[in-house]
Design an enzyme around this catalytic site. Sequence first.
Site, PDB file in Angstrom:
ATOM      1  N   GLN A  30     -45.912  -9.829  10.008  1.00 44.09           N
ATOM      2  CA  GLN A  30     -44.588  -9.495   9.443  1.00 44.09           C
ATOM      3  C   GLN A  30     -43.554 -10.525   9.866  1.00 44.09           C
ATOM      4  O   GLN A  30     -43.785 -11.274  10.819  1.00 44.09           O
ATOM      5  CB  GLN A  30     -44.167  -8.112   9.976  1.00 44.09           C
ATOM      6  CG  GLN A  30     -45.181  -7.034   9.648  1.00 44.09           C
ATOM      7  CD  GLN A  30     -45.032  -5.800  10.491  1.00 44.09           C
ATOM      8  OE1 GLN A  30     -44.612  -4.768   9.962  1.00 44.09           O
ATOM      9  NE2 GLN A  30     -45.372  -5.839  11.775  1.00 44.09           N
ATOM     10  N   HIS A  61     -36.446   9.464  16.425  1.00 46.87           N
ATOM     11  CA  HIS A  61     -37.521   9.633  17.401  1.00 46.87           C
ATOM     12  C   HIS A  61     -37.569  11.054  17.952  1.00 46.87           C
ATOM     13  O   HIS A  61     -38.649  11.612  18.154  1.00 46.87           O
ATOM     14  CB  HIS A  61     -37.368   8.607  18.525  1.00 46.87           C
ATOM     15  CG  HIS A  61     -37.632   7.201  18.068  1.00 46.87           C
ATOM     16  ND1 HIS A  61     -36.714   6.174  18.212  1.00 46.87           N
ATOM     17  CD2 HIS A  61     -38.695   6.663  17.416  1.00 46.87           C
ATOM     18  CE1 HIS A  61     -37.210   5.071  17.701  1.00 46.87           C
ATOM     19  NE2 HIS A  61     -38.402   5.327  17.194  1.00 46.87           N
ATOM     20  N   ASP A 155     -45.629   6.689  12.656  1.00 52.84           N
ATOM     21  CA  ASP A 155     -44.295   6.073  12.779  1.00 52.84           C
ATOM     22  C   ASP A 155     -44.388   4.657  12.225  1.00 52.84           C
ATOM     23  O   ASP A 155     -44.319   3.653  12.946  1.00 52.84           O
ATOM     24  CB  ASP A 155     -43.902   6.070  14.261  1.00 52.84           C
ATOM     25  CG  ASP A 155     -42.592   5.358  14.514  1.00 52.84           C
ATOM     26  OD1 ASP A 155     -42.351   4.990  15.702  1.00 52.84           O
ATOM     27  OD2 ASP A 155     -41.824   5.129  13.554  1.00 52.84           O
TER      28      ASP A 155
HETATM   29  N1  SAM Z   1     -38.696   3.944  12.346  1.00 49.09           N
HETATM   30  C1  SAM Z   1     -39.240   2.957  11.433  1.00 49.09           C
HETATM   31  C2  SAM Z   1     -39.245   3.485  10.028  1.00 49.09           C
HETATM   32  O1  SAM Z   1     -39.050   4.679   9.851  1.00 49.09           O
HETATM   33  O2  SAM Z   1     -39.415   2.667   9.116  1.00 49.09           O
HETATM   34  C3  SAM Z   1     -40.608   2.537  11.901  1.00 49.09           C
HETATM   35  C4  SAM Z   1     -40.490   1.695  13.110  1.00 49.09           C
HETATM   36  S1  SAM Z   1     -41.911   1.046  13.849  1.00 49.09           S
HETATM   37  C5  SAM Z   1     -41.260  -0.475  14.329  1.00 49.09           C
HETATM   38  C6  SAM Z   1     -43.005   0.654  12.497  1.00 49.09           C
HETATM   39  C7  SAM Z   1     -44.251  -0.015  13.046  1.00 49.09           C
HETATM   40  O3  SAM Z   1     -45.360   0.191  12.176  1.00 49.09           O
HETATM   41  C8  SAM Z   1     -44.140  -1.544  13.197  1.00 49.09           C
HETATM   42  O4  SAM Z   1     -44.229  -1.864  14.559  1.00 49.09           O
HETATM   43  C9  SAM Z   1     -45.326  -2.097  12.398  1.00 49.09           C
HETATM   44  O5  SAM Z   1     -45.903  -3.236  12.986  1.00 49.09           O
HETATM   45  C10 SAM Z   1     -46.249  -0.895  12.412  1.00 49.09           C
HETATM   46  N2  SAM Z   1     -47.277  -0.887  11.370  1.00 49.09           N
HETATM   47  C11 SAM Z   1     -47.141  -1.216  10.064  1.00 49.09           C
HETATM   48  N3  SAM Z   1     -48.320  -1.069   9.422  1.00 49.09           N
HETATM   49  C12 SAM Z   1     -49.229  -0.642  10.349  1.00 49.09           C
HETATM   50  C13 SAM Z   1     -50.618  -0.311  10.297  1.00 49.09           C
HETATM   51  N4  SAM Z   1     -51.309  -0.376   9.144  1.00 49.09           N
HETATM   52  N5  SAM Z   1     -51.219   0.111  11.446  1.00 49.09           N
HETATM   53  C14 SAM Z   1     -50.511   0.202  12.600  1.00 49.09           C
HETATM   54  N6  SAM Z   1     -49.198  -0.121  12.725  1.00 49.09           N
HETATM   55  C15 SAM Z   1     -48.561  -0.522  11.591  1.00 49.09           C
END
Ligand code: SAM
Length: 282
Positions: A30, A61, A155
């Site tokens: 990303q 959260h 999340d």
């Molecule tokens: N609160 C935010 C929202 O509602 O959009 C989400 C925040 S958190 C930073 C989202 C996380 O999901 C990121 O760290 C991203 O790298 C992770 N992520 C995205 N796709 C993923 C996947 N397929 N497996 C695991 N993590 C993933």
Amino acid sequence: MPKFTETLYDAYGQAFRIDERLHEVKTDHQHLIIFHNARYGRVMILDGVVQTTEMDEFIYHEMMAHVPLFALGRARRVLIIGGGDGGMLREVTRHRGVAHVTLVEIDRQVIDMCRTYLPKHSQGAFDDPRVHIVIEDGSNFVRTTHDRFDVIISDSTDPIGPGEALFEADFYAHCKRCLTPGGVLVTQNGVAFMQLDEVKTTSRRLSRVFDDWHFYTAAVPTYVGGIMAFAWATDNRALRDTDVESLKSRYRASGIQTRYYNPEIHRAAFALPQYLRDAVGG
Ligand code: SAM
């Protein structure tokens, strides 16, 4: 002063003044930016979309962690998918009854950068001895793990890029496989007014897998456009109606001080506006 304009929507976007650019990197998965804004504090952006801010992250959260955990009241093992900023981990590990937390994050650099630039999110939770960090695609993890969990919290980013796999029917089916009897899955499902099609799609997919599915909501200011929808999915039909007295006694016994969550708002969050009820089939 430079500005950041969110690109989640074609014809509309919120803008932040960048008072201080703290970090920017193209990770393996990303494009990550972290900057300081006078109103929202430190802000993290992934692929042009606001992920979290220091000022309002507590709402999101607290509601995604405490609603399933206080409803269940007995969770020992929790799975967080995504959550690389550490805010969800902070709230989950505040529950003394939780013995083991697995966090499955696809992008190690998100964890590393948030530990450095957003320390108020995790507040040391990444180093909690109960926590087990796995760097993997969450959809692969739930497909292959032999572990079982009482609560699964997805999340994730929005269903674009790496996050897309976390909104597929296959993912929900494997989450069900990984839940202990009576366990519950909650997921972030976007801002209902702006992303109503995502809510409709999720409700169709969950209805084919779980005995009880619904949504609950909270307004998180930087997820622009109104209330954010959180999906709720379980085979434990009674769980969603956990009575307020049980919630109050668990909340009091936990000793957890919150800034948004309380037992009354827990119950109220499941009451949906009519357009959302109609969209998910009443
Ligand atoms: N609160 C935010 C929202 O509602 O959009 C989400 C925040 S958190 C930073 C989202 C996380 O999901 C990121 O760290 C991203 O790298 C992770 N992520 C995205 N796709 C993923 C996947 N397929 N497996 C695991 N993590 C993933």
